[in-house]
Write an enzyme that holds these catalytic residues in place. Structure first.
Site, PDB file in Angstrom:
ATOM      1  CG  HIS A 106      43.228  39.069  46.455  1.00 48.77           C
ATOM      2  ND1 HIS A 106      44.395  38.340  46.484  1.00 48.77           N
ATOM      3  CD2 HIS A 106      42.708  38.854  45.225  1.00 48.77           C
ATOM      4  CE1 HIS A 106      44.563  37.730  45.326  1.00 48.77           C
ATOM      5  NE2 HIS A 106      43.562  38.030  44.542  1.00 48.77           N
TER       6      HIS A 106
ATOM      7  CG  HIS B  58      46.326  40.052  40.578  1.00 52.53           C
ATOM      8  ND1 HIS B  58      46.573  40.393  41.888  1.00 52.53           N
ATOM      9  CD2 HIS B  58      45.402  39.056  40.623  1.00 52.53           C
ATOM     10  CE1 HIS B  58      45.817  39.647  42.690  1.00 52.53           C
ATOM     11  NE2 HIS B  58      45.107  38.826  41.953  1.00 52.53           N
TER      12      HIS B  58
ATOM     13  CG  HIS C 133      38.001  33.979  41.616  1.00 55.70           C
ATOM     14  ND1 HIS C 133      38.851  33.370  42.514  1.00 55.70           N
ATOM     15  CD2 HIS C 133      38.696  35.039  41.127  1.00 55.70           C
ATOM     16  CE1 HIS C 133      39.999  34.046  42.571  1.00 55.70           C
ATOM     17  NE2 HIS C 133      39.924  35.051  41.725  1.00 55.70           N
TER      18      HIS C 133
ATOM     19  CD  GLU D 251      43.755  34.924  43.050  1.00 52.61           C
ATOM     20  OE1 GLU D 251      44.166  35.811  42.298  1.00 52.61           O
ATOM     21  OE2 GLU D 251      42.780  35.095  43.801  1.00 52.61           O
TER      22      GLU D 251
HETATM   23  C1  DHB Z   1      38.417  39.391  41.000  1.00 52.55           C
HETATM   24  C2  DHB Z   1      38.985  38.502  41.909  1.00 52.55           C
HETATM   25  C3  DHB Z   1      40.371  38.414  42.038  1.00 52.55           C
HETATM   26  O1  DHB Z   1      41.002  37.564  42.878  1.00 52.55           O
HETATM   27  C4  DHB Z   1      41.185  39.220  41.307  1.00 52.55           C
HETATM   28  O2  DHB Z   1      42.506  39.151  41.518  1.00 52.55           O
HETATM   29  C5  DHB Z   1      40.633  40.097  40.377  1.00 52.55           C
HETATM   30  C6  DHB Z   1      39.259  40.184  40.237  1.00 52.55           C
HETATM   31  C7  DHB Z   1      36.946  39.531  40.840  1.00 52.55           C
HETATM   32  O3  DHB Z   1      36.195  38.712  41.326  1.00 52.55           O
HETATM   33  O4  DHB Z   1      36.535  40.529  40.234  1.00 52.55           O
HETATM   34 FE    FE Z   2      43.358  37.640  42.492  1.00 51.68          FE
END
Ligand code: DHB
Ligand code: FE
Length: 280
Positions: free
Chosen positions: A12, A59, A193, A240
């Protein structure tokens, strides 16, 4: 009786929403991603359910670190896109489905999942970006939604197994909903990530591939992962992915994987998507 037709998993990343909103999808950086989304959008165009249950995380946008429930169901009639600091995304409002949402709350509470309930919550990129991934930029979203917010922000988080079991209970709740409607369920977030700290930018294709493989064939392997496994192997925000376990738990033992897409990088994230049609 209601019927659960399919599950989708998708990252997302907020930049994906910004690329769509600002007309940048044809730029070199974004082209490969949006090419990979074409089959997803084709599938969604042919398989619009009455309601999408969207498992997402806020978030610290509408929730704050002072107050974050583990599992929250949205029972509202209507939701707006949240302002995350640069104005809300100009996407259509999202129609809720209070009847299904309250049925889920009652059924899950009866199964000892103590759900928080919210009628009025603005929905951040964790929710609106998956809608844009599935449906692009329509004048109105084609299906109603039930938001299911999972705390993946403020530790202690629910375990990956708890998320899977919640999904199983959702599957039973759908089966006992008396209206003749079709439903899909989406897990959002991930894949690997990490947004801050020394390992910011870490991604792990091997871990992500195993997670996607297990989603179809061996979901209990994903349910057995600990938060430390996710954080070590997939970065802090890789956790997540536990939300995809809710989606998978709701589906039957046998699912048909009809599409998978994986692309690095999308912002700081390994982008992943999968569509699983529900078995008999
Ligand atoms: C990014 C990914 C995420 O899941 C999020 O909530 C905020 C930023 C990103 O890769 O920039
Ligand atoms: Fe996220």
């Amino acid at each position: 009786m209601a019927r659960l037709i399919a599950g989708m998993g998708t990252s997302h990343v907020p930049g994906v929403g910004a690329a769509i909103d600002n007309g940048k999808t044809g730029e070199d950086y974004w082209k490969p991603l949006f090419k990979g989304l074409i089959p997803i959008r084709e599938w969604h165009a042919k398989n619009v359910p009455d309601v999408n249950i969207i498992v997402f995380n806020d978030h610290a946008t509408s929730y704050s670190l002072n107050s974050y429930a583990t599992f929250t169901i949205g029972v509202g009639e209507r939701y707006k896109a949240a302002d995350e600091g640069w104005g809300p995304r100009k996407v259509p409002d999202m129609e809720g489905h209070p009847e299904l949402a309250w049925h889920l709350v009652e059924s899950l509470m009866a199964e000892e999942f103590d759900m928080a309930v919210v009628a009025d919550i603005d929905l951040d990129h964790g929710f609106t970006v998956p809608l844009s991934i599935a449906y692009d930029q329509p004048a109105a979203w084609p299906a109603a939604v039930v938001p299911l917010c999972v705390n993946v922000i403020q530790h202690p988080l629910p375990t990956a197994m708890r998320c899977y079991k919640l999904g199983q209970a959702i599957g039973r709740a759908i089966a006992s909903f008396p209206e003749e409607i079709t439903i899909a369920i989406w897990g959002t977030g991930g894949l690997s990530h990490q947004l801050g700290g020394e390992r910011a930018g870490v991604v792990n294709p091997d871990f992500d591939k195993a997670f996607l493989d297990n989603l179809t064939q061996n979901p209990l392997a994903n349910a057995a992962l600990t938060h430390t496994d996710f954080i070590r192997d997939a970065g802090c925000e890789g956790v997540e992915m536990i939300m995809w376990n809710v989606m998978r738990g709701a589906l039957n033992n046998t699912v048909k994987e009809v599409y998978r897409f994986y692309h690095i990088p999308v912002s700081a994230t390994a982008y992943g998507a999968i569509i699983l049609e529900n078995g008999a």
